[in-house]
Design a protein around this motif. Structure first.
Motif, PDB file in Angstrom:
ATOM      1  N   ASN A 256       0.942  -1.309  -0.120  1.00  0.00           N
ATOM      2  CA  ASN A 256       0.345   0.104  -0.215  1.00  0.00           C
ATOM      3  C   ASN A 256       0.764   1.315   0.433  1.00  0.00           C
ATOM      4  N   LYS A 257       2.119   1.050  -0.874  1.00  0.00           N
ATOM      5  CA  LYS A 257       3.146   2.661  -0.917  1.00  0.00           C
ATOM      6  C   LYS A 257       3.539   2.599  -1.802  1.00  0.00           C
ATOM      7  N   MET A 258       3.176   3.860  -2.585  1.00  0.00           N
ATOM      8  CA  MET A 258       4.055   4.422  -3.796  1.00  0.00           C
ATOM      9  C   MET A 258       5.936   4.204  -3.557  1.00  0.00           C
ATOM     10  N   LEU A 259       6.755   3.518  -4.485  1.00  0.00           N
ATOM     11  CA  LEU A 259       7.540   4.121  -4.503  1.00  0.00           C
ATOM     12  C   LEU A 259       8.322   4.416  -5.816  1.00  0.00           C
ATOM     13  N   PHE A 260       9.641   4.868  -5.831  1.00  0.00           N
ATOM     14  CA  PHE A 260      10.588   4.888  -6.244  1.00  0.00           C
ATOM     15  C   PHE A 260      11.991   5.565  -6.030  1.00  0.00           C
ATOM     16  N   ASP A 261      12.568   5.311  -7.196  1.00  0.00           N
ATOM     17  CA  ASP A 261      13.989   5.531  -6.884  1.00  0.00           C
ATOM     18  C   ASP A 261      14.680   7.221  -7.548  1.00  0.00           C
ATOM     19  N   LEU A 262      14.707   7.982  -7.210  1.00  0.00           N
ATOM     20  CA  LEU A 262      14.684   9.724  -7.722  1.00  0.00           C
ATOM     21  C   LEU A 262      16.342   9.182  -7.674  1.00  0.00           C
ATOM     22  N   HIS A 263      16.789   9.946  -9.346  1.00  0.00           N
ATOM     23  CA  HIS A 263      18.479  10.688  -9.640  1.00  0.00           C
ATOM     24  C   HIS A 263      17.671  11.540 -10.060  1.00  0.00           C
ATOM     25  N   ILE A 264      19.052  12.435  -8.937  1.00  0.00           N
ATOM     26  CA  ILE A 264      19.010  14.100  -9.128  1.00  0.00           C
ATOM     27  C   ILE A 264      20.472  14.424  -9.412  1.00  0.00           C
ATOM     28  N   ASN A 265      21.099  14.992 -10.104  1.00  0.00           N
ATOM     29  CA  ASN A 265      22.163  16.279  -9.625  1.00  0.00           C
ATOM     30  C   ASN A 265      22.821  14.805  -9.821  1.00  0.00           C
ATOM     31  N   ASN A 266      23.133  13.711 -10.915  1.00  0.00           N
ATOM     32  CA  ASN A 266      24.001  12.239 -10.313  1.00  0.00           C
ATOM     33  C   ASN A 266      24.580  11.430  -9.492  1.00  0.00           C
ATOM     34  N   GLN A 267      22.747  11.897  -8.577  1.00  0.00           N
ATOM     35  CA  GLN A 267      22.658  11.636  -7.106  1.00  0.00           C
ATOM     36  C   GLN A 267      21.367  10.916  -6.930  1.00  0.00           C
ATOM     37  N   THR A 268      21.266   9.093  -6.687  1.00  0.00           N
ATOM     38  CA  THR A 268      20.417   8.199  -6.792  1.00  0.00           C
ATOM     39  C   THR A 268      19.696   7.804  -5.141  1.00  0.00           C
ATOM     40  N   PHE A 269      18.872   8.594  -5.037  1.00  0.00           N
ATOM     41  CA  PHE A 269      17.916   8.131  -3.896  1.00  0.00           C
ATOM     42  C   PHE A 269      16.789   6.471  -4.441  1.00  0.00           C
ATOM     43  N   HIS A 270      17.066   5.908  -3.034  1.00  0.00           N
ATOM     44  CA  HIS A 270      16.570   4.395  -3.592  1.00  0.00           C
ATOM     45  C   HIS A 270      14.892   4.280  -2.810  1.00  0.00           C
ATOM     46  N   GLN A 271      13.861   3.965  -3.075  1.00  0.00           N
ATOM     47  CA  GLN A 271      12.380   3.759  -2.572  1.00  0.00           C
ATOM     48  C   GLN A 271      12.172   5.062  -1.804  1.00  0.00           C
ATOM     49  N   ILE A 272      12.104   5.954  -2.334  1.00  0.00           N
ATOM     50  CA  ILE A 272      11.363   6.921  -2.112  1.00  0.00           C
ATOM     51  C   ILE A 272       9.800   6.648  -1.977  1.00  0.00           C
ATOM     52  N   GLU A 273       8.929   7.185  -0.806  1.00  0.00           N
ATOM     53  CA  GLU A 273       8.490   7.132  -1.071  1.00  0.00           C
ATOM     54  C   GLU A 273       6.849   8.229  -0.653  1.00  0.00           C
ATOM     55  N   LEU A 274       5.731   7.945  -1.435  1.00  0.00           N
ATOM     56  CA  LEU A 274       4.715   9.030  -1.476  1.00  0.00           C
ATOM     57  C   LEU A 274       3.390   8.534  -1.017  1.00  0.00           C
ATOM     58  N   GLY A 275       3.199  10.012  -0.421  1.00  0.00           N
ATOM     59  CA  GLY A 275       1.611   9.607   0.041  1.00  0.00           C
ATOM     60  C   GLY A 275       0.727   9.104  -0.873  1.00  0.00           C
ATOM     61  N   ILE A 276       0.707   9.531  -1.606  1.00  0.00           N
ATOM     62  CA  ILE A 276      -0.741   9.009  -2.751  1.00  0.00           C
ATOM     63  C   ILE A 276      -0.982   7.999  -3.779  1.00  0.00           C
ATOM     64  N   PRO A 277      -1.457   7.536  -4.214  1.00  0.00           N
ATOM     65  CA  PRO A 277      -1.040   6.692  -5.786  1.00  0.00           C
ATOM     66  C   PRO A 277      -0.981   6.815  -7.114  1.00  0.00           C
ATOM     67  N   GLY A 278      -0.143   6.513  -7.910  1.00  0.00           N
ATOM     68  CA  GLY A 278      -0.464   6.926  -9.108  1.00  0.00           C
ATOM     69  C   GLY A 278       0.649   7.314 -10.171  1.00  0.00           C
ATOM     70  N   GLN A 279       1.682   6.611 -11.210  1.00  0.00           N
ATOM     71  CA  GLN A 279       2.438   6.875 -11.409  1.00  0.00           C
ATOM     72  C   GLN A 279       2.654   8.300 -12.030  1.00  0.00           C
ATOM     73  N   HIS A 280       1.403   8.772 -12.618  1.00  0.00           N
ATOM     74  CA  HIS A 280       2.038  10.102 -12.788  1.00  0.00           C
ATOM     75  C   HIS A 280       1.959  11.535 -10.999  1.00  0.00           C
ATOM     76  N   ASN A 281       0.897  10.660 -10.271  1.00  0.00           N
ATOM     77  CA  ASN A 281       1.754  11.485  -9.507  1.00  0.00           C
ATOM     78  C   ASN A 281       3.272  11.572  -8.700  1.00  0.00           C
ATOM     79  N   VAL A 282       4.266  11.144  -9.154  1.00  0.00           N
ATOM     80  CA  VAL A 282       5.294  10.345  -8.812  1.00  0.00           C
ATOM     81  C   VAL A 282       6.480  11.180 -10.094  1.00  0.00           C
TER      82      VAL A 282
END
Length: 466
Positions: A264-290
């Motif tokens: 029941n969690k929306m999770l993704f890996d974030l890539h920004i300025n050559n850094q990667t952060f794994h398993q970032i959690e978003l409080g609402i569902p949907g790929q469009h919301n990522v």
């Protein structure tokens, strides 16, 4: 015309609109007298009344004169929305008696342009993105004044004014509406463009005209300001100097991969300025919301807000009313309401629901919004609704500001939908139909008044489950 804050009475024609009500709250907070007309009493206008803002619902000039009798013409500013017809009797009165009259967008521009303005535009996703940016800046204890095109679930309002550090900069965060070219009154320090699909063709006639207006909006960005734009449309802004792109599963300067829904969690890996952060959690569902979250992260990092604060805010974000809003969520039945009213928005919403509930029957109830939009995107609506739901129920078109267009009806759309399980129902029959038939995931979709049907639907479905 004098400074926007120098009046004593602020009279709103169309005060129940989401943008108008935020402005009404702003002036009320400034200890001004605020009065407004709207044709419909709603949950929002009732809330405004509780906050001390006088609202009335009868178009009656005699009554109007009684309400404003203690204020001179010079002390009164009339604010209106383009959705109000020019023949409206109150508007006619103010115009013929030479009151100071301004469009909502002009007033908004005069307020937000005096601060470090962050303006969020785009045919889809701008409300959620504006709410996300507001929430991140709020949690980071920044000084903010925020106007959002929806009721934020974290705060139960569309307007926030928070000053924590009087000596530090104030950020104005505002949704930038392309309807009627309203956003051209804004001169942001940072602009966000979430996407530019064809829409509002009643105003723009062609998609290219819409794109040209977005380019004009980007040209309003202040010197040394920046544009944060969806990678899918960045080619339109090649002449913009300071540009950051964001994308899902594409290499923008900020992008997301490994998007998944787990426990029941929306999770993704974030890539920004050559850094990667794994398993970032978003409080609402949907790929469009990522995608919306990426834009918000880009803005927050533009102002060097700490990652730790940003990620905590993404996790605690509860969304916006009428955007993927759960009304029932149990093992027997799920009821979700969404404001989607454009084919691409409906597609994104349905895809997300399908991902969340791959083995459940999905019933989509769609109320088309505007005759002109239904005409302009008839085939696209039919195509999306043919593909994703297991059952389709159409309601009659919600006209809003429009007169009917010959041969443009929900029945015409229904005929074009290629599906074996489809029907057109009157609003009055919907709740009973849902109560008397089997459903697992029910979706109410549209920007009209379909949400007013939810209390009855909810009551019947909960009673049925019990």
């Amino acid at each position: 015309m004098k400074d926007i804050h120098q009046y004593k009475l602020y009279y709103f024609i169309g005060i129940g609109g989401i943008g108008m009500s935020a402005l009404a709250r702003y002036f009320k907070e400034k200890n001004k007298t605020v009065i407004g007309y709207d044709k419909t009493k709603t949950e929002l206008t009732l809330q405004l009344e509780k906050e001390g803002i006088e609202c009335h619902y009868e178009e009656n000039v005699e009554q109007l004169l009684k309400k404003i009798q203690y204020f001179s013409k010079q002390d009164t500013l009339v604010i209106y929305t383009p959705a109000i017809p020019k023949e409206h009797s109150e508007f006619q009165y103010f115009q013929s008696h030479h009151f100071d009259i301004k469009k909502r967008s002009e007033v908004l521009g005069e307020i937000v342009n005096q601060y470090h303005c962050i303006a969020i535009a785009g045919t889809h996703g701008k409300t959620t993105t504006t709410a996300l940016i507001t929430h991140i800046f709020h949690e980071a204890q920044q000084n903010i004044i925020s106007f959002v095109g929806g009721i934020m679930s974290n705060y139960q309002t569309n307007f926030i004014h928070q000053i924590n550090h009087p000596q530090q900069p104030i950020f104005s965060i505002t949704e930038a509406d392309e309807y009627d070219k309203s956003f051209l009154t804004l001169y942001p320090e940072t602009a966000v463009i979430t996407g530019i699909d064809a829409d509002h063709l009643d105003i723009y006639q062609t998609h290219q005209n819409l794109i040209d207006t977005y380019i004009a909006f980007s040209n309003n960005i202040k010197n040394n300001g920046s544009l944060i734009v969806n990678k899918s449309v960045d080619n339109f802004f090649s002449k913009t100097k300071n540009i950051t792109t964001f994308a899902v599963n594409l290499n923008g300067q900020i992008f997301a991969t490994n998007i998944h829904f787990q426990n029941n969690k929306m999770l993704f890996d974030l890539h920004i300025n050559n850094q990667t952060f794994h398993q970032i959690e978003l409080g609402i569902p949907g790929q469009h919301n990522v995608l919306n979250a990426l834009a918000a992260v880009a803005v927050a990092r533009q102002y060097q807000l700490p990652f730790e604060t940003i990620f905590a805010a993404l996790q605690s974000f509860k969304g916006v009313k009428r955007r993927f809003e759960y009304h029932i969520k149990n093992k027997n039945i799920i009821l979700i309401d969404d404001y989607a009213h454009h084919p691409e928005e409906i597609k994104a919403f349905l895809q997300s629901v399908k991902t969340l509930y791959p083995n459940k029957k999905i019933t989509a109830i769609f109320q088309p919004h505007l005759y002109s939009r239904t005409r302009d995107f008839m085939d696209e609506f039919a195509n999306v609704l043919s593909q994703y739901p297991d059952e389709i129920i159409l309601l009659d078109i919600y006209p809003a500001r429009e007169k009917p267009i010959e041969n443009i009806t929900s029945q015409t759309l229904l005929n074009k939908i290629n599906h074996t399980n489809k029907k057109l129902l009157p609003k009055s029959e919907l709740a009973n139909y849902l109560n008397n038939t089997h459903h697992e995931v029910i979706l109410t979709i549209g920007a009209g008044d379909i949400d007013l049907l939810i209390p009855e639907i909810k009551q019947k479905l909960i009673s049925k489950c019990n």
